[in-house]
Scaffold this active site. Structure first.
Site, PDB file in Angstrom:
ATOM      1  N   ASP A  46       0.841  -1.513   0.017  1.00 23.80           N
ATOM      2  CA  ASP A  46       0.074  -0.001  -0.016  1.00 23.80           C
ATOM      3  C   ASP A  46       1.199   1.056   0.615  1.00 23.80           C
ATOM      4  O   ASP A  46       1.841   1.412   1.508  1.00 23.80           O
ATOM      5  CB  ASP A  46      -0.808  -0.029   1.427  1.00 23.80           C
ATOM      6  N   TYR A  84      -6.958  16.387  -7.941  1.00 30.30           N
ATOM      7  CA  TYR A  84      -6.413  14.953  -8.808  1.00 30.30           C
ATOM      8  C   TYR A  84      -4.851  15.738  -9.337  1.00 30.30           C
ATOM      9  O   TYR A  84      -4.212  14.915  -9.645  1.00 30.30           O
ATOM     10  CB  TYR A  84      -7.230  13.593  -9.072  1.00 30.30           C
ATOM     11  N   LYS A 116      -1.088  15.387  -9.185  1.00 33.21           N
ATOM     12  CA  LYS A 116      -0.109  14.441 -10.614  1.00 33.21           C
ATOM     13  C   LYS A 116       0.811  15.836 -11.047  1.00 33.21           C
ATOM     14  O   LYS A 116       1.498  15.726 -11.628  1.00 33.21           O
ATOM     15  CB  LYS A 116      -1.025  14.867 -11.830  1.00 33.21           C
TER      16      LYS A 116
HETATM   17  P1  NAP Z   1      -7.332   2.234 -11.448  1.00 30.89           P
HETATM   18  O1  NAP Z   1      -8.187   0.802 -12.722  1.00 30.89           O
HETATM   19  O2  NAP Z   1      -8.205   3.067 -11.260  1.00 30.89           O
HETATM   20  O3  NAP Z   1      -6.461   1.365 -10.625  1.00 30.89           O
HETATM   21  C1  NAP Z   1      -5.807   2.390 -10.065  1.00 30.89           C
HETATM   22  C2  NAP Z   1      -4.808   0.721  -9.433  1.00 30.89           C
HETATM   23  O4  NAP Z   1      -4.224   1.934  -8.213  1.00 30.89           O
HETATM   24  C3  NAP Z   1      -5.302  -0.099  -8.333  1.00 30.89           C
HETATM   25  O5  NAP Z   1      -4.918  -0.776  -8.336  1.00 30.89           O
HETATM   26  C4  NAP Z   1      -6.050   0.099  -7.317  1.00 30.89           C
HETATM   27  O6  NAP Z   1      -5.943  -0.216  -5.904  1.00 30.89           O
HETATM   28  C5  NAP Z   1      -4.312   1.255  -6.952  1.00 30.89           C
HETATM   29  N1  NAP Z   1      -4.430   1.959  -5.772  1.00 30.89           N
HETATM   30  C6  NAP Z   1      -4.837   2.519  -5.375  1.00 30.89           C
HETATM   31  N2  NAP Z   1      -4.623   3.269  -4.096  1.00 30.89           N
HETATM   32  C7  NAP Z   1      -4.047   2.158  -3.191  1.00 30.89           C
HETATM   33  C8  NAP Z   1      -2.474   2.210  -3.170  1.00 30.89           C
HETATM   34  N3  NAP Z   1      -2.572   3.155  -1.643  1.00 30.89           N
HETATM   35  N4  NAP Z   1      -1.767   1.498  -2.733  1.00 30.89           N
HETATM   36  C9  NAP Z   1      -1.762   0.655  -3.842  1.00 30.89           C
HETATM   37  N5  NAP Z   1      -1.977   0.602  -4.943  1.00 30.89           N
HETATM   38  C10 NAP Z   1      -2.874   1.675  -4.927  1.00 30.89           C
HETATM   39  O7  NAP Z   1      -7.062   3.434 -13.145  1.00 30.89           O
HETATM   40  P2  NAP Z   1      -5.676   3.690 -13.856  1.00 30.89           P
HETATM   41  O8  NAP Z   1      -6.550   4.269 -15.185  1.00 30.89           O
HETATM   42  O9  NAP Z   1      -5.662   2.127 -14.678  1.00 30.89           O
HETATM   43  O10 NAP Z   1      -4.667   4.514 -13.593  1.00 30.89           O
HETATM   44  C11 NAP Z   1      -3.390   2.931 -13.387  1.00 30.89           C
HETATM   45  C12 NAP Z   1      -2.880   5.416 -13.663  1.00 30.89           C
HETATM   46  O11 NAP Z   1      -2.498   5.481 -14.743  1.00 30.89           O
HETATM   47  C13 NAP Z   1      -2.833   5.861 -12.422  1.00 30.89           C
HETATM   48  O12 NAP Z   1      -2.003   6.580 -12.577  1.00 30.89           O
HETATM   49  C14 NAP Z   1      -4.266   7.233 -13.155  1.00 30.89           C
HETATM   50  O13 NAP Z   1      -3.755   8.234 -12.126  1.00 30.89           O
HETATM   51  C15 NAP Z   1      -3.661   7.282 -14.876  1.00 30.89           C
HETATM   52  N6  NAP Z   1      -4.648   7.812 -15.562  1.00 30.89           N
HETATM   53  C16 NAP Z   1      -5.045   7.762 -16.031  1.00 30.89           C
HETATM   54  C17 NAP Z   1      -5.637   7.750 -17.254  1.00 30.89           C
HETATM   55  C18 NAP Z   1      -7.483   6.673 -17.414  1.00 30.89           C
HETATM   56  O14 NAP Z   1      -7.860   7.331 -18.424  1.00 30.89           O
HETATM   57  N7  NAP Z   1      -7.476   5.884 -17.235  1.00 30.89           N
HETATM   58  C19 NAP Z   1      -5.693   8.865 -17.660  1.00 30.89           C
HETATM   59  C20 NAP Z   1      -4.793   9.424 -17.161  1.00 30.89           C
HETATM   60  C21 NAP Z   1      -3.660   8.502 -15.804  1.00 30.89           C
HETATM   61  P3  NAP Z   1      -7.343  -1.435  -5.385  1.00 30.89           P
HETATM   62  O15 NAP Z   1      -7.978  -2.055  -6.818  1.00 30.89           O
HETATM   63  O16 NAP Z   1      -6.890  -1.858  -4.644  1.00 30.89           O
HETATM   64  O17 NAP Z   1      -8.088  -0.138  -5.386  1.00 30.89           O
END
Ligand code: NAP
Length: 237
Positions: free
Chosen positions: A64, A160, A164
């Site tokens: 975590d 957020y 970032k």
């Molecule tokens: P996601 O599907 O919501 O996954 C987020 C991940 O972060 C999950 O595995 C979650 O674990 C984990 N997490 C949250 N808090 C945590 C903690 N305290 N310790 C360890 N793990 C933790 O998001 P995603 O879309 O794959 O995003 C991945 C990255 O891309 C992020 O940095 C996000 O900001 C960035 N991003 C995403 C988008 C988009 O369109 N999706 C766009 C720009 C940037 P749990 O399952 O336990 O909650």
């Protein structure tokens, strides 16, 4: 073991789903050893079982990013199993309070965003980067967002976005600090991607979303550092 023969070890935070899981899958497919981490032990074990590739090259380790004890215990587990971590992908993030009114967000919203998205990444680097510097090889990929781009910042998800932008600042500072010690640190905007965070209407697949992350995680020695990239091209801060 000779250094040439040793497979690079990549640690991915938030590896249980979304882009963290896809990044883990692709790094394993490229011949790295992968430490798939997450805060839910069952979820990371399930995710690990879904990875193809040599079973001995991937492990699931609870981590975590907001809990220093869990980061330290992950470090001990990884060092025992695989040795030094060569690559960090700071992927874990939360998106609290998607309102577009910055003043409507309670202090907790900012704290949650900063704890995970900024301080979590810093804590992971604090734990693993010194050993990278010592061996004079390291790659750090901070998964940022277009939302953190100051030059285009408006009202979207303020807590957020601020977290970032701060992660981007950390990336530049980390890169400048370790540039002479073989550690390349960069930030990436994956674009808008179909994950739990991005939602089903996002135009990009997870494969497209992680393409630049995987590239930055496996940069050659003369690769860029201190940059912000989307689709493998530099982005304005
Ligand atoms: P996601 O599907 O919501 O996954 C987020 C991940 O972060 C999950 O595995 C979650 O674990 C984990 N997490 C949250 N808090 C945590 C903690 N305290 N310790 C360890 N793990 C933790 O998001 P995603 O879309 O794959 O995003 C991945 C990255 O891309 C992020 O940095 C996000 O900001 C960035 N991003 C995403 C988008 C988009 O369109 N999706 C766009 C720009 C940037 P749990 O399952 O336990 O909650």
């Amino acid at each position: 073991m000779a250094e040439e023969a040793r497979k690079r070890v990549a640690l991915v935070t938030g590896g249980n789903r979304g882009m963290g899981l896809e990044t883990s899958r692709e790094l394993l497919a490229r011949g790295l050893r992968v430490v798939l981490t997450g805060r839910d032990e069952k979820a990371i074990e399930r995710a690990l079982r879904g990875l193809a590739g040599p079973a001995e090259d991937a492990i699931a380790v609870p981590l975590d990013v907001t809990d220093p004890d869990s980061i330290e215990s992950a470090r001990r587990m990884v060092n025992d199993r695989f040795g030094v971590v060569d690559v960090i992908v700071n992927n874990a993030a939360v998106l609290p309070f998607e309102t577009d009114d910055v003043l409507a967000i309670p202090e907790k919203g900012f704290r949650d965003a900063l704890d995970t998205n900024l301080l979590g990444a810093i804590a992971v680097c604090r734990t693993f980067v010194p050993a990278m510097a010592k061996q004079r090889y390291g790659r750090v990929v901070n998964v940022s967002s277009g939302a953190g781009q100051l030059s285009r910042m408006e009202t979207y998800a303020p807590a957020y976005s601020i977290s970032k932008a701060a992660l981007n600042a950390f990336t530049r500072i980390l890169a400048a600090t370790y540039r002479d010690r073989g550690v390349l640190a960069n930030a990436v905007d994956p674009g808008w991607v179909r994950t739990d965070m991005g939602g089903p209407s996002a135009p990009r697949s997870v494969e497209q979303g992680v393409n630049t992350t995987v590239w930055l995680a496996t940069l050659p020695h003369d690769g860029p550092t201190g940059g912000f990239f989307r689709d493998r091209k530099p982005l304005e801060w």
